[in-house]
Design an enzyme around this catalytic site. Structure first.
Site, mmCIF file in Angstrom:
data_model
loop_
_atom_site.group_PDB
_atom_site.id
_atom_site.type_symbol
_atom_site.label_atom_id
_atom_site.label_comp_id
_atom_site.label_asym_id
_atom_site.label_seq_id
_atom_site.Cartn_x
_atom_site.Cartn_y
_atom_site.Cartn_z
ATOM 1 N N GLY A 46 0.876 -0.949 -0.131
ATOM 2 C CA GLY A 46 0.001 0.036 -0.056
ATOM 3 C C GLY A 46 0.795 1.300 0.099
ATOM 4 O O GLY A 46 1.664 1.154 0.612
ATOM 5 N N GLN A 51 2.602 9.759 1.034
ATOM 6 C CA GLN A 51 3.937 9.271 1.363
ATOM 7 C C GLN A 51 4.978 9.881 -0.274
ATOM 8 O O GLN A 51 6.215 9.230 -0.050
ATOM 9 C CB GLN A 51 4.257 7.677 1.184
ATOM 10 N N CYS A 93 6.219 -0.182 6.902
ATOM 11 C CA CYS A 93 5.926 1.168 6.263
ATOM 12 C C CYS A 93 6.459 1.455 5.266
ATOM 13 O O CYS A 93 7.638 1.261 5.591
ATOM 14 C CB CYS A 93 5.087 1.940 7.021
ATOM 15 N N LEU A 94 6.491 1.592 4.146
ATOM 16 C CA LEU A 94 7.867 2.412 3.279
ATOM 17 C C LEU A 94 8.117 3.672 3.207
ATOM 18 O O LEU A 94 9.071 3.806 3.507
ATOM 19 C CB LEU A 94 7.025 2.551 1.611
ATOM 20 N N HIS A 137 -4.287 1.491 7.406
ATOM 21 C CA HIS A 137 -3.172 1.774 7.869
ATOM 22 C C HIS A 137 -2.817 3.386 6.827
ATOM 23 O O HIS A 137 -2.371 3.860 6.751
ATOM 24 C CB HIS A 137 -1.783 0.480 7.469
ATOM 25 N N GLU A 138 -3.288 2.917 5.470
ATOM 26 C CA GLU A 138 -3.842 3.890 4.369
ATOM 27 C C GLU A 138 -4.327 5.006 4.981
ATOM 28 O O GLU A 138 -4.303 6.036 4.642
ATOM 29 C CB GLU A 138 -3.453 2.906 3.068
ATOM 30 N N HIS A 141 -2.950 7.449 6.859
ATOM 31 C CA HIS A 141 -1.858 8.644 6.653
ATOM 32 C C HIS A 141 -2.230 9.628 5.606
ATOM 33 O O HIS A 141 -2.127 10.720 5.303
ATOM 34 C CB HIS A 141 -0.811 7.306 5.411
#
Ligand code: ZN
Length: 194
Positions: A46, A51, A93-94, A137-138, A141
């Site tokens: 994701g 991000q 997380c990225l 999670h996304e 953000h």
């Protein structure tokens, strides 16, 4: 299309609430394509627009994890319209390279959003699947909320960040979630210990 740079924890764009997309313009479509390219290039499941430094209410997920065909899902202006149950899951997380910690999540969510053509859809993800967790999670953000804010154990999360040379926990950002905690308390013992 192109792979964009993923911003790391500590970057202000990750803490800013993102703005609604008023029109699925050419610019937005390019951003969506770039986000997908970036997510795949990083082997992520994701990615949210903040991000890549773009504070728009857009995120993309693909939980097919390496299987063909790819199954990208694009969420524009998403709203979580239902949530229930609970699960504890290990997340990364990225924007937090190599750092993982256990977080509290709802097990079931229903989300309404627009796809990349501006068409509205409703999607339900259940039973604490990767998709259900990933959506939460996304979605977070887009409100400047990060997975560490849901950490099950603040001290574990803290030492994990330290180990990977990431900035410390922002204790004031950590969420108190009484409704979710009540659901966690209902979980059978072995699930809580996961
Ligand atoms: Zn993330």
């Amino acid at each position: 299309m192109s792979v964009r740079k993923v911003v790391k924890y500590g970057e202000p764009s990750l803490r800013i609430p993102s703005k609604e997309v008023l029109k699925v313009s050419k610019k937005i479509k390019i951003l969506v394509e770039d986000m997908l390219d970036t997510m795949y290039a990083q082997n992520g499941v994701g990615l949210a627009a903040p991000q890549v430094g773009e504070n728009y209410r857009i995120f993309v997920v693909d939980v097919s994890t390496g299987e063909e065909p790819l199954n990208p899902i694009v969420f524009i202006n998403p709203k979580i319209i239902k949530k229930s149950g609970a699960c504890i899951s290990r997340e990364g997380c990225l924007s937090f390279p190599e750092a993982f910690t256990d977080v509290r999540r709802y097990a079931n969510v229903m989300v309404k959003a627009m796809d990349r053509n501006g068409r509205s859809f409703v999607l339900e993800a259940k039973d604490g699947t990767l998709l259900a967790r990933c959506i939460q999670h996304e979605f977070d953000h887009l409100n400047g909320i990060l997975f560490i804010d849901h950490a099950l154990n603040r001290f574990d999360a803290e030492s994990e960040l330290q180990k990977h040379n990431l900035p410390p926990i922002e204790v004031e950002k950590m969420l108190s979630e009484p409704e979710l905690q009540a659901e966690i308390d209902k979980l059978p013992k072995e699930k809580k210990a996961e």
